[in-house]
Design an enzyme around this catalytic site. Structure first.
Site, short mmCIF file in Angstrom:
data_model
loop_
_atom_site.label_atom_id
_atom_site.label_comp_id
_atom_site.label_asym_id
_atom_site.label_seq_id
_atom_site.Cartn_x
_atom_site.Cartn_y
_atom_site.Cartn_z
CG HIS A 1 -2.03 -1.08 1.05
ND1 HIS A 1 -2.37 -1.96 2.06
CD2 HIS A 1 -2.81 -1.41 -0.01
CE1 HIS A 1 -3.33 -2.78 1.63
NE2 HIS A 1 -3.61 -2.48 0.38
CG ASP B 1 -5.51 -2.42 -4.33
OD1 ASP B 1 -4.79 -3.41 -4.50
OD2 ASP B 1 -5.98 -2.10 -3.22
CG ASP C 1 -7.73 -4.11 1.22
OD1 ASP C 1 -7.10 -3.09 1.51
OD2 ASP C 1 -7.51 -4.79 0.20
N1 AG3 Z 1 -4.27 -6.69 -4.57
C1 AG3 Z 1 -3.74 -7.95 -4.69
C2 AG3 Z 1 -2.64 -8.43 -5.40
C3 AG3 Z 1 -2.62 -9.90 -5.38
C4 AG3 Z 1 -1.39 -10.41 -5.95
N2 AG3 Z 1 -1.24 -11.76 -5.71
C5 AG3 Z 1 -0.13 -12.40 -6.09
N3 AG3 Z 1 0.30 -12.20 -7.29
N4 AG3 Z 1 0.47 -13.16 -5.27
C6 AG3 Z 1 -4.61 -6.64 -3.27
C7 AG3 Z 1 -5.53 -5.90 -2.52
C8 AG3 Z 1 -4.84 -5.15 -1.41
N5 AG3 Z 1 -5.43 -3.89 -1.24
#
Ligand code: AG3
Length: 287
Positions: free
Chosen positions: A66, A160, A90
């Site tokens: 983040h 995101d 989230d």
């Molecule tokens: N965005 C998630 C990214 C997930 C990636 N996963 C991976 N490639 N291992 C997440 C939400 C958080 N705000």
């Protein structure tokens, strides 16, 4: 398919390789209208949010992701007033954006109302009050549709997203990128999550081509996020001004210290260094 029982959560995002987290306490599980959502407690990472069997965020390491997706573009741009987050249910991305007092308006477009509701209840540390900030306009809608239909402009767009499987797939497509770029104000920046190149090299290559066709300057920057296993995560960077990502640490540091924000991962030096790409990622761009 992933395995979830009282003892372990095993992620199988990648073929032949995956991470295992102990489920020390199951907090909540629900099939929402869009996704299979689980929140559980793990002794290393604290509370963990998974969607469709893939770890999305954890209390323990969310700060890396983040902070890097907000402060890097905000400090590089220098005068961000309006931000659009696509996804981010989230609330962690909103929280980091809203730490900037100079931010006037934040629109967040999340497809799944249940993610917002359940994270507010069971993962409140992630949003940390962001949903109550009067600058936040939360829209429950399809992000791809939102950028196609709205005509507001933003200084920064943060994608995101989940991985490009299920509801997140459209957020890696040409039409979506084109619409996002048309929503950028002059001098604006778009950043995207592009997975872990060691195991998801295609995400970098595809976004490099697809978003790269829409902007003058397409690049990536990196950070290691422990629960996005496999090494560096890559973040896509699109803007019309290559100079934005080539500023030195002193310039960034002057801006960052003026914000008064204290971070756990981000520093001006890390900001500058994150744009230096290792040879294996450069090769993905050349392919
Ligand atoms: N965005 C998630 C990214 C997930 C990636 N996963 C991976 N490639 N291992 C997440 C939400 C958080 N705000």
């Amino acid at each position: 398919h992933f395995v979830m029982n009282d003892i372990v959560f095993s992620e199988t995002l990648h073929k032949g390789y995956g991470q295992l987290l102990s489920v020390d306490r199951l907090i909540y599980r629900q099939k929402t209208d869009h996704q299979d959502l689980i929140i559980f407690e793990n002794q290393v990472f604290g509370r963990v949010l998974t969607l469709d069997g893939v770890v999305q965020t954890t209390e323990g390491d969310e700060y890396v992701y983040h902070e890097m997706m907000t402060h890097v573009p905000m400090m590089a741009h220098g005068a961000v007033r309006k931000v659009l987050i696509i996804g981010g249910g989230d609330g962690g991305m909103a929280r980091e954006c809203l730490r900037h007092e100079s931010l006037l308006a934040l629109t967040m477009v999340e497809i799944d109302q249940s993610v917002v509701d359940l994270c507010k209840t069971y993962l409140p540390a992630i949003s940390d009050g962001a949903f109550d900030d009067p600058r936040l306009n939360l829209v429950i809608a399809d992000g791809a549709r939102f950028v196609a239909e709205s005509d507001d402009k933003y200084d920064l767009i943060i994608v995101d997203s989940t991985d490009p499987i299920g509801p997140g797939e459209i957020l890696f497509g040409r039409a979506f990128y084109r619409d996002c770029v048309s929503r950028l104000a002059a001098g604006g920046v778009i950043v995207t999550q592009n997975g872990v190149p060691f195991v998801q090299g295609d995400e970098v290559t595809l976004t490099y081509r697809r978003l790269g066709d829409e902007v003058n300057d397409m690049w990536f920057y990196v950070a290691p996020v422990p629960t996005y296993q496999g090494g560096h995560m890559a973040f896509g960077w699109g803007s019309d001004n290559p100079a934005l990502r080539q500023q030195d640490a002193a310039t960034i540091a002057a801006r960052f210290s003026a914000t008064g924000i204290a971070c756990r991962y981000y520093t001006p030096e890390v900001h500058v260094a994150a744009f230096a790409l290792p040879a294996d990622i450069l090769k993905l761009l050349a392919d």
